[in-house]
Design a protein around this motif. Structure first.
Motif, short mmCIF file in Angstrom:
data_model
loop_
_atom_site.label_atom_id
_atom_site.label_comp_id
_atom_site.label_asym_id
_atom_site.label_seq_id
_atom_site.Cartn_x
_atom_site.Cartn_y
_atom_site.Cartn_z
N ASN A 179 0.67 -1.11 0.15
CA ASN A 179 0.05 0.00 0.05
C ASN A 179 0.98 1.13 0.07
OD1 ASN A 179 -2.50 -1.04 0.09
ND2 ASN A 179 -2.05 -1.94 2.09
N VAL A 180 0.00 2.38 -0.47
CA VAL A 180 0.87 3.72 -0.39
C VAL A 180 0.09 4.49 0.64
CG1 VAL A 180 1.30 5.82 -1.68
CG2 VAL A 180 1.33 3.72 -2.97
N ILE A 181 0.68 4.90 1.63
CA ILE A 181 0.31 5.17 2.75
C ILE A 181 1.08 6.71 3.30
CG2 ILE A 181 0.24 2.92 3.74
CD1 ILE A 181 2.20 3.28 5.73
N ALA A 217 7.61 -0.62 11.15
CA ALA A 217 7.77 -2.13 10.83
C ALA A 217 7.24 -2.16 9.21
CB ALA A 217 7.03 -2.94 11.67
N ARG A 218 5.97 -1.51 9.10
CA ARG A 218 5.18 -1.94 7.63
C ARG A 218 5.91 -0.95 6.41
NH1 ARG A 218 -0.69 0.87 8.03
NH2 ARG A 218 -0.67 0.03 5.72
N THR A 219 6.88 -0.15 6.80
CA THR A 219 7.34 0.72 5.78
C THR A 219 8.47 0.30 5.20
OG1 THR A 219 6.44 2.64 6.97
CG2 THR A 219 8.08 3.18 5.18
N ASP A 224 5.05 -1.68 2.75
CA ASP A 224 4.37 -0.43 2.19
C ASP A 224 5.32 0.72 1.87
OD1 ASP A 224 1.76 -1.56 2.51
OD2 ASP A 224 1.64 -0.89 4.42
N VAL A 225 4.54 1.33 1.04
CA VAL A 225 5.49 2.97 0.47
C VAL A 225 4.94 3.81 1.38
CG1 VAL A 225 5.90 4.26 -1.11
CG2 VAL A 225 6.04 2.05 -1.81
N ARG A 226 5.61 4.58 2.15
CA ARG A 226 5.36 5.71 2.94
C ARG A 226 5.47 7.07 2.51
NH1 ARG A 226 6.88 6.99 9.32
NH2 ARG A 226 5.65 8.90 9.27
#
Lengths: 207, 207
Positions: free
Chosen positions: A3-5, A67-69, A137-139
């Motif tokens: 996801n992009v966040i 952690a998710r990035t 994910d992409v932050r």
């Protein structure tokens, strides 16, 4: 697919930094007050190469985002402000793609942070960041203008706002670009803690 | 003593109405989407002289605000927009003090709503509203400019925001007056429900 966040602290009146933000004053006048919930957390301190800190629910939320990035995208102004201020290793510990009009060789720092300079637009930056992020994910790290570009382009999947109980009155507004289409969000989580309210939303995309 | 409060629905990007708000379009284009959590509640419908409706947690929150409010203060533009649209009885069921520069005799409506026109400023309006409210609270009904005046004057004690999961992109901003002093808030309650997040704050006043 990842996801992009984005994940931003914001005052109740919509500011992510105080007035007069710039190099060596990245948070602007009084902007520390928006983000003060984060500064004594263990996860944030660890990213600044500091030991100790609180390990509460806020720290779990902060850790979760780290952690998710798997990669970051960043605007040039945020980079310029950070370049003079970030420690080495910088807090990202992942590839960072900087949107700019000026070619520059990648800048390799300690701890897994390499800044790559992207001169051919946000779609290209996302593509490169996705490839670097793998399953993570992409932050979109910021600043506000960069985040708005991604919202307008329909590239954002999810956002988290850490809402701070303060009226800042002036500064850098996160949502400061009137005229976008109305965008429906699905609220996916609310975590309230004494100093901040963590609000997570998914962007509802039209088919 | 009674508190001075406001209670407003707001989009995540800070709007309380859409663009082109005015008489016969009080919520502006798309502004219904900010407030849609309220329209099928029993408490709101009852105030529009409609029967039935939902009696959920949102309805309790809505009822609570009606119950605690003993008088309203309102800006002239909000009055002008409402004058052509409110039913009789209007939804207030309490004295309403309208800030204006034009003298006008009180306008008595059914159900306990009398509009009194105040031409000598916000302090006078608050004084009259407090006297009318008794032990109950004085609610600044709006619009945004009027609420900002009360915030700037340090007259506000408490605020409740019903945060809607939408990015409106344009419209009438609740906190649109940069340059106020930074105002610390104490978050006193967060109630999350599927369509809205109710956030209550007290203004921290300096001694």
């Amino acid at each position: 697919m990842s996801n992009v966040i984005f994940d931003m602290g914001m005052s109740l009146d919509g500011f992510i930094a105080g007035p007069n933000a710039g190099p060596r004053n990245a948070l602007g006048d009084g902007g520390m007050r928006i983000h003060r919930w984060v500064f004594d957390l263990e996860s944030w301190r660890e990213r600044q190469s500091l030991v100790g800190g609180q390990t509460n629910r806020d720290d779990e939320v902060s850790n979760e985002t780290f952690a998710r990035t798997g990669a970051y995208v960043m605007g040039r102004r945020m980079f310029d402000e950070g370049e003079v201020g970030w420690p080495d290793p910088p807090p990202f510990r992942a590839p960072v793609f900087v949107l700019t009009h000026h070619e520059r060789k990648p800048w390799v720092r300690q701890g897994g942070t390499t800044f790559t300079f992207v001169t051919d637009g946000i779609e290209s930056a996302i593509k490169q960041a996705r490839a670097a992020a793998g399953d993570k994910d992409v932050r979109i790290a910021g600043g506000a203008n960069t985040i708005q570009q991604f919202i307008k382009a329909g590239l954002l999947d999810e956002l988290q706002i850490h809402l701070a109980p303060i009226l800042l009155g002036d500064g850098v507004r996160l949502f400061d670009h009137p005229g976008t289409e109305q965008i429906e969000l699905e609220k996916t989580r609310v975590i309230d803690s004494p100093r901040v309210t963590h609000l997570t939303f998914r962007v509802v995309k039209e088919d």
